[in-house]
Write a protein that holds these residues in place. Structure first.
Motif, PDB file in Angstrom:
ATOM      1  N   TRP A   1       0.820  -1.212   0.000  1.00  0.00           N
ATOM      2  CA  TRP A   1       0.000   0.000   0.000  1.00  0.00           C
ATOM      3  C   TRP A   1       0.856   1.265   0.000  1.00  0.00           C
ATOM      4  CZ3 TRP A   1      -4.345  -0.829  -1.945  1.00  0.00           C
ATOM      5  CH2 TRP A   1      -5.056  -2.000  -1.703  1.00  0.00           C
ATOM      6  N   LYS A   2       2.046   1.175   0.562  1.00  0.00           N
ATOM      7  CA  LYS A   2       2.943   2.334   0.493  1.00  0.00           C
ATOM      8  C   LYS A   2       3.386   2.582  -0.948  1.00  0.00           C
ATOM      9  CE  LYS A   2       7.137   4.409   2.390  1.00  0.00           C
ATOM     10  NZ  LYS A   2       7.695   4.778   1.074  1.00  0.00           N
ATOM     11  N   ARG A   3       3.686   1.503  -1.675  1.00  0.00           N
ATOM     12  CA  ARG A   3       4.051   1.677  -3.082  1.00  0.00           C
ATOM     13  C   ARG A   3       2.892   2.274  -3.871  1.00  0.00           C
ATOM     14  NH1 ARG A   3       6.380  -3.446  -2.188  1.00  0.00           N
ATOM     15  NH2 ARG A   3       4.645  -4.519  -3.249  1.00  0.00           N
ATOM     16  N   ARG A   4       1.682   1.835  -3.576  1.00  0.00           N
ATOM     17  CA  ARG A   4       0.516   2.397  -4.251  1.00  0.00           C
ATOM     18  C   ARG A   4       0.340   3.864  -3.886  1.00  0.00           C
ATOM     19  NH1 ARG A   4      -2.019   2.867  -7.061  1.00  0.00           N
ATOM     20  NH2 ARG A   4      -4.198   2.186  -7.008  1.00  0.00           N
ATOM     21  N   ALA A   5       0.548   4.192  -2.608  1.00  0.00           N
ATOM     22  CA  ALA A   5       0.410   5.584  -2.171  1.00  0.00           C
ATOM     23  C   ALA A   5       1.467   6.473  -2.811  1.00  0.00           C
ATOM     24  CB  ALA A   5       0.495   5.661  -0.641  1.00  0.00           C
ATOM     25  N   ASP A   6       2.661   5.935  -2.983  1.00  0.00           N
ATOM     26  CA  ASP A   6       3.743   6.691  -3.636  1.00  0.00           C
ATOM     27  C   ASP A   6       3.351   7.131  -5.043  1.00  0.00           C
ATOM     28  OD1 ASP A   6       5.954   7.084  -1.937  1.00  0.00           O
ATOM     29  OD2 ASP A   6       6.488   4.968  -2.078  1.00  0.00           O
ATOM     30  N   GLY A   7       2.478   6.357  -5.678  1.00  0.00           N
ATOM     31  CA  GLY A   7       2.095   6.653  -7.057  1.00  0.00           C
ATOM     32  C   GLY A   7       0.837   7.495  -7.193  1.00  0.00           C
ATOM     33  N   ILE A   8       0.296   7.997  -6.091  1.00  0.00           N
ATOM     34  CA  ILE A   8      -0.902   8.841  -6.171  1.00  0.00           C
ATOM     35  C   ILE A   8      -0.548  10.152  -6.869  1.00  0.00           C
ATOM     36  CG2 ILE A   8      -2.572  10.179  -4.815  1.00  0.00           C
ATOM     37  CD1 ILE A   8      -2.512   7.949  -2.731  1.00  0.00           C
ATOM     38  N   PRO A   9      -1.244  10.509  -7.944  1.00  0.00           N
ATOM     39  CA  PRO A   9      -0.893  11.730  -8.691  1.00  0.00           C
ATOM     40  C   PRO A   9      -1.099  13.023  -7.903  1.00  0.00           C
ATOM     41  CG  PRO A   9      -2.181  10.244 -10.063  1.00  0.00           C
ATOM     42  CD  PRO A   9      -2.242   9.696  -8.668  1.00  0.00           C
ATOM     43  N   ASN A  10      -2.199  13.129  -7.152  1.00  0.00           N
ATOM     44  CA  ASN A  10      -2.491  14.361  -6.424  1.00  0.00           C
ATOM     45  C   ASN A  10      -1.575  14.478  -5.208  1.00  0.00           C
ATOM     46  OD1 ASN A  10      -4.142  15.685  -3.998  1.00  0.00           O
ATOM     47  ND2 ASN A  10      -4.833  16.631  -5.906  1.00  0.00           N
ATOM     48  N   GLU A  11      -0.891  15.608  -5.084  1.00  0.00           N
ATOM     49  CA  GLU A  11       0.118  15.768  -4.030  1.00  0.00           C
ATOM     50  C   GLU A  11      -0.487  15.686  -2.628  1.00  0.00           C
ATOM     51  OE1 GLU A  11       3.616  18.919  -2.600  1.00  0.00           O
ATOM     52  OE2 GLU A  11       2.276  19.425  -4.281  1.00  0.00           O
ATOM     53  N   GLU A  12      -1.616  16.367  -2.404  1.00  0.00           N
ATOM     54  CA  GLU A  12      -2.230  16.367  -1.070  1.00  0.00           C
ATOM     55  C   GLU A  12      -2.688  14.968  -0.677  1.00  0.00           C
ATOM     56  OE1 GLU A  12      -4.054  17.529   2.574  1.00  0.00           O
ATOM     57  OE2 GLU A  12      -2.398  18.302   1.359  1.00  0.00           O
ATOM     58  N   LEU A  13      -3.361  14.277  -1.582  1.00  0.00           N
ATOM     59  CA  LEU A  13      -3.819  12.925  -1.283  1.00  0.00           C
ATOM     60  C   LEU A  13      -2.635  11.985  -1.066  1.00  0.00           C
ATOM     61  CD1 LEU A  13      -6.781  12.585  -3.827  1.00  0.00           C
ATOM     62  CD2 LEU A  13      -6.883  13.264  -1.409  1.00  0.00           C
TER      63      LEU A  13
END
Length: 356
Positions: free
Chosen positions: A31-43
């Motif tokens: 899930w950290k790898r997935r979170a690293d790839g979130i496009p929106n900076e705030e999210l």
């Protein structure tokens, strides 16, 4: 790993360190790898912060995977995904610029959907400016749904799952609106339930609503093939409000200094003084002990209670609180030898990990 539910503190800790924690770390790494790839900076920032600062929530919740026996890895996958949703949304509500209760309600619809296989996923960010999470939240929801799908025992627990989730969502909405609205909304909310819980204050009921332990317990037994209407009812009696209330009151107790700095609502500050607060924590410890005696695997649930006390009071933040050391001694004495064992183990673990 043995598929028997541990019956002693030593066997529990061996299993936790050898199997539960490593598997939780593996799930969180994904899930950290997935979170690293979130496009929106705030999210992205809030998703990463929630995993970094609240991973111990997943570690603690992971203990309930032992109830799933041979399906323990499937249970951990559910527990980590569901707790990650909870921690992520808590960060979004706590740290975001939004104070819109409709926004908070829509975000927490994801937790209801996570517990309801077949519910269609929606745009949970519809009422806020930050939108593109690259499918992160929907994948978390889908992971939870997958764990519950095609299980004949799911209908037995569905009502309780939605009950606990509904209370959790109500709490998150009411406690994150404008500061001057929070207490009136929470007290008004409690009035609907007060007759059912006459020995609780509104802030203690709110604390009980904020725990995910009952959900993890129900799902654990379901995945272990042990669920029945009688067991579901016993878990409801055993966990709500006292076990869940103890869980979150301890969490708030150790976070008092941090919450004061961040101007976050902390339920422990509503006690008249420290003596009353400690008396009520002792009350919750004693009531929880009585209630879990009615559960199967009562030794396991008793260890969970002792573990909560030992784990939270083993946190170094206790030493920064006024009279924190004396309070820790009092509450550990109330809880008994198992809590002292878990407390010693927790403090040793922190020392080994940090070298301090």
């Amino acid at each position: 790993m043995s598929t028997r539910v541990p019956g002693t503190s030593i066997t529990l800790m061996k299993t936790v360190y050898a199997n539960i924690f490593p598997t939780v770390r593996h799930e969180l790494a994904y899930w950290k790898r997935r979170a690293d790839g979130i496009p929106n900076e705030e999210l992205r920032d809030q998703a990463l912060a929630s995993i970094s600062s609240k991973r111990f929530h997943c570690q603690g919740g992971g203990v309930y995977a032992l109830l799933a026996r041979e399906n323990w890895k499937k249970a951990i996958r559910f527990i980590v995904a569901y707790q990650t949703i909870s921690d992520y949304l808590d960060n979004l509500c706590d740290r975001s610029t939004s104070l819109d209760p409709d926004d908070f309600r829509l975000l927490h619809q994801s937790m209801i959907d996570a517990l309801t296989p077949g519910n269609k996923k929606i745009n949970y960010y519809q009422l806020r400016n930050d939108q593109d999470d690259g499918g992160y939240l929907i994948e978390l929801v889908q992971t939870c749904q997958d764990a519950l799908t095609n299980n004949n025992e799911y209908p037995v627990i569905q009502g309780l799952l939605i009950k606990y989730c509904g209370l959790y969502g109500d709490l998150q909405v009411h406690k994150h609106v404008n500061h001057h609205e929070r207490v009136p909304r929470l007290t008004g909310w409690f009035e609907k339930y007060q007759k059912d819980y006459p020995d609780l204050n509104w802030y203690e009921f709110s604390a009980a609503a904020g725990s995910t332990l009952g959900i993890f317990c129900l799902v654990g037994y379901m995945l272990g093939g042990k669920m029945s209407a009688e067991l579901a009812s016993a878990i409801d009696y055993g966990y709500f409000p006292y076990m869940q209330g103890l869980h979150i009151l301890l969490d708030y107790y150790i976070d008092q200094k941090e919450d004061q700095t961040e101007a976050d609502l902390n339920f422990c500050t509503f006690y008249a003084n420290q003596v009353e607060m400690l008396n009520r924590l002792q009350f919750f410890i004693e009531k929880t002990h009585c209630h879990v005696q009615q559960l199967p695997d009562q030794h396991f649930h008793g260890m969970v209670q002792s573990g909560l006390v030992g784990l939270y009071l083993g946190d170094r933040k206790v030493c920064e609180l006024k009279n924190g050391i004396a309070a820790r001694k009092l509450l550990l004495n109330t809880s008994g030898g198992q809590a002292k064992f878990f407390n010693w183990n927790t403090r040793l673990y922190y020392k080994v990990v940090t070298g301090k």
